[in-house]
Design an enzyme around this catalytic site. Sequence first.
Site, PDB file in Angstrom:
ATOM      1  N   ASP A  10      -4.135   5.330  -0.895  1.00  0.00           N
ATOM      2  CA  ASP A  10      -3.543   4.087  -0.235  1.00  0.00           C
ATOM      3  C   ASP A  10      -3.609   3.721   1.202  1.00  0.00           C
ATOM      4  O   ASP A  10      -3.427   4.734   2.101  1.00  0.00           O
ATOM      5  CB  ASP A  10      -2.085   4.669  -0.456  1.00  0.00           C
ATOM      6  CG  ASP A  10      -0.907   3.374  -0.134  1.00  0.00           C
ATOM      7  OD1 ASP A  10      -1.349   2.452  -0.016  1.00  0.00           O
ATOM      8  OD2 ASP A  10       0.369   3.777   0.061  1.00  0.00           O
ATOM      9  N   ASP A 112      -4.572  -2.780  -1.774  1.00  0.00           N
ATOM     10  CA  ASP A 112      -4.554  -1.482  -0.843  1.00  0.00           C
ATOM     11  C   ASP A 112      -4.439  -0.276  -1.666  1.00  0.00           C
ATOM     12  O   ASP A 112      -4.516   0.980  -1.114  1.00  0.00           O
ATOM     13  CB  ASP A 112      -3.686  -1.788   0.031  1.00  0.00           C
ATOM     14  CG  ASP A 112      -2.304  -1.722  -0.423  1.00  0.00           C
ATOM     15  OD1 ASP A 112      -1.809  -1.639  -1.649  1.00  0.00           O
ATOM     16  OD2 ASP A 112      -1.444  -1.436   0.696  1.00  0.00           O
ATOM     17  N   GLU A 113      -4.752  -0.048  -2.950  1.00  0.00           N
ATOM     18  CA  GLU A 113      -4.595   1.312  -3.561  1.00  0.00           C
ATOM     19  C   GLU A 113      -5.586   1.425  -4.722  1.00  0.00           C
ATOM     20  O   GLU A 113      -5.658   0.520  -5.478  1.00  0.00           O
ATOM     21  CB  GLU A 113      -3.079   1.205  -4.221  1.00  0.00           C
ATOM     22  CG  GLU A 113      -1.827   1.140  -3.283  1.00  0.00           C
ATOM     23  CD  GLU A 113      -0.308   1.255  -4.215  1.00  0.00           C
ATOM     24  OE1 GLU A 113      -0.147   2.473  -4.533  1.00  0.00           O
ATOM     25  OE2 GLU A 113      -0.118   0.338  -4.443  1.00  0.00           O
TER      26      GLU A 113
END
Length: 224
Positions: A10, A112-113
């Site tokens: 993350d 974003d993960e």
Amino acid sequence: MSHRIIFHIDVNSAYLSWEAVHRLQHGDTLDLRTVPSVVGGDPVTRHGIVLTKSIPAKKYDIQTGESIFSAKAKCPELIIVPPNYSLYMQCSRAFGDILREYSPQVEQYSIDEYFLDFTQMGRLHNDPVATAYMIKDRIKEELGFTVNVGVSTNKLLAKMASELKKPDRVHTIFPHEMADKMWILPIEELFMVGRATAKKLRSRAINTIDALAHADLKWVKLFL
């Protein structure tokens, strides 16, 4: 390996981190991550909402999703940066490409993960935690931004692990660590427990993940 090993990776304050790195690479001297700043809305009209915030901005109780007008009222010196989604997609792909060097089983969960299945990679990388640190450090050195990496035996625990202390950290929550690392957390920090659900749980004195884990499931279902 005899059991699954899952990583959750993350990006820390993703949009803001990516903006900061991009601006530093293009001559800016101010690192947005070191001052009260947010990405979102229009810095001139102060319309729109906060999409992400710097760690210094958190000290002013600025919340993701609140209006730019409200955030600016809390912190008059707040720096507001409009979003640049094409840049964010480039950054997302770049760190996803690094992850695929460590496993062919990489799943993008959001911009974003990522989840990475490390289960079959033991023959190449013996120590999953050491590999998690390697990934974290490579992303920082090569791309300029930081990530948290959570390591566990399933996606839920890996994601919960990555949400522990930030930024730039590796955390584990293996099943035998749940009581010490996870059950002590407030109920709001359990993945997928939103404000409305947390309010219902707290009204029944379920204030921690531990309390929910030991509650009678049939009873909980009656009021959720």
